[in-house]
Design a protein around this motif. Structure first.
Motif, mmCIF file in Angstrom:
data_model
loop_
_atom_site.group_PDB
_atom_site.id
_atom_site.type_symbol
_atom_site.label_atom_id
_atom_site.label_comp_id
_atom_site.label_asym_id
_atom_site.label_seq_id
_atom_site.Cartn_x
_atom_site.Cartn_y
_atom_site.Cartn_z
ATOM 1 N N LEU A 195 0.821 -1.215 0.000
ATOM 2 C CA LEU A 195 0.000 0.000 0.000
ATOM 3 C C LEU A 195 0.855 1.266 0.000
ATOM 4 N N GLY A 196 2.154 1.099 0.253
ATOM 5 C CA GLY A 196 3.034 2.255 0.357
ATOM 6 C C GLY A 196 3.282 2.675 1.783
ATOM 7 N N CYS A 197 2.894 1.836 2.727
ATOM 8 C CA CYS A 197 3.051 2.126 4.155
ATOM 9 C C CYS A 197 4.334 1.473 4.656
ATOM 10 N N TYR A 198 5.427 2.248 4.668
ATOM 11 C CA TYR A 198 6.720 1.758 5.130
ATOM 12 C C TYR A 198 7.539 2.919 5.670
ATOM 13 N N GLY B 299 -11.196 2.926 14.573
ATOM 14 C CA GLY B 299 -10.199 2.959 13.507
ATOM 15 C C GLY B 299 -9.999 4.352 12.950
ATOM 16 N N MET B 300 -9.464 4.399 11.741
ATOM 17 C CA MET B 300 -9.220 5.685 11.095
ATOM 18 C C MET B 300 -9.043 5.491 9.599
ATOM 19 N N ILE B 301 -9.172 6.596 8.867
ATOM 20 C CA ILE B 301 -8.919 6.610 7.435
ATOM 21 C C ILE B 301 -7.583 7.309 7.225
ATOM 22 N N LEU B 302 -6.683 6.646 6.499
ATOM 23 C CA LEU B 302 -5.347 7.166 6.228
ATOM 24 C C LEU B 302 -5.202 7.556 4.774
ATOM 25 N N ALA B 303 -4.340 8.518 4.526
ATOM 26 C CA ALA B 303 -3.938 8.856 3.162
ATOM 27 C C ALA B 303 -2.460 8.502 3.033
ATOM 28 N N ILE B 304 -2.174 7.591 2.109
ATOM 29 C CA ILE B 304 -0.803 7.177 1.811
ATOM 30 C C ILE B 304 -0.649 7.222 0.301
ATOM 31 N N LYS B 305 0.361 7.958 -0.145
ATOM 32 C CA LYS B 305 0.585 8.145 -1.583
ATOM 33 C C LYS B 305 -0.707 8.649 -2.220
ATOM 34 N N ASN B 306 -1.254 7.941 -3.194
ATOM 35 C CA ASN B 306 -2.469 8.383 -3.882
ATOM 36 C C ASN B 306 -3.716 7.645 -3.423
ATOM 37 N N GLY B 307 -3.640 6.946 -2.289
ATOM 38 C CA GLY B 307 -4.783 6.162 -1.843
ATOM 39 C C GLY B 307 -5.240 6.511 -0.450
#
Length: 78
Positions: A39-42, A56-64
């Motif tokens: 997902l780009g989470c690193y 929970g929560m909604i995250l923005a990572i890169k374009n997603g």
């Protein structure tokens, strides 16, 4: 002796809309770690919390945008 103490907070403490850099991901599950990486989470990647939700929560990572639970958010240090 000098100690280099760096305090990192996890995503549960993150402010909505503020951009952070992932410092570490404390997960012992290789499959979940690989999934997050896809997902780009690193480490070193920019991340922001779009919205905190109950459980929970909604995250923005890169374009997603992705929805994660609080247990996983606690393991992602920023």
């Amino acid at each position: 002796m000098i100690f280099d103490w760096v305090m990192h907070m996890n995503l549960l403490s993150a402010q909505e809309g503020k951009e952070y850099i992932i410092q570490n991901i404390n997960i012992d599950d290789n499959e979940l770690n690989s999934f997050l990486f896809s997902l780009g989470c690193y480490e070193g990647e920019k991340i922001s919390v779009v919205r905190h939700l109950w459980g929970g929560m909604i995250l923005a990572i890169k374009n997603g945008r992705y929805n994660i639970d609080n247990k996983l958010a606690e393991a992602i240090l920023i």
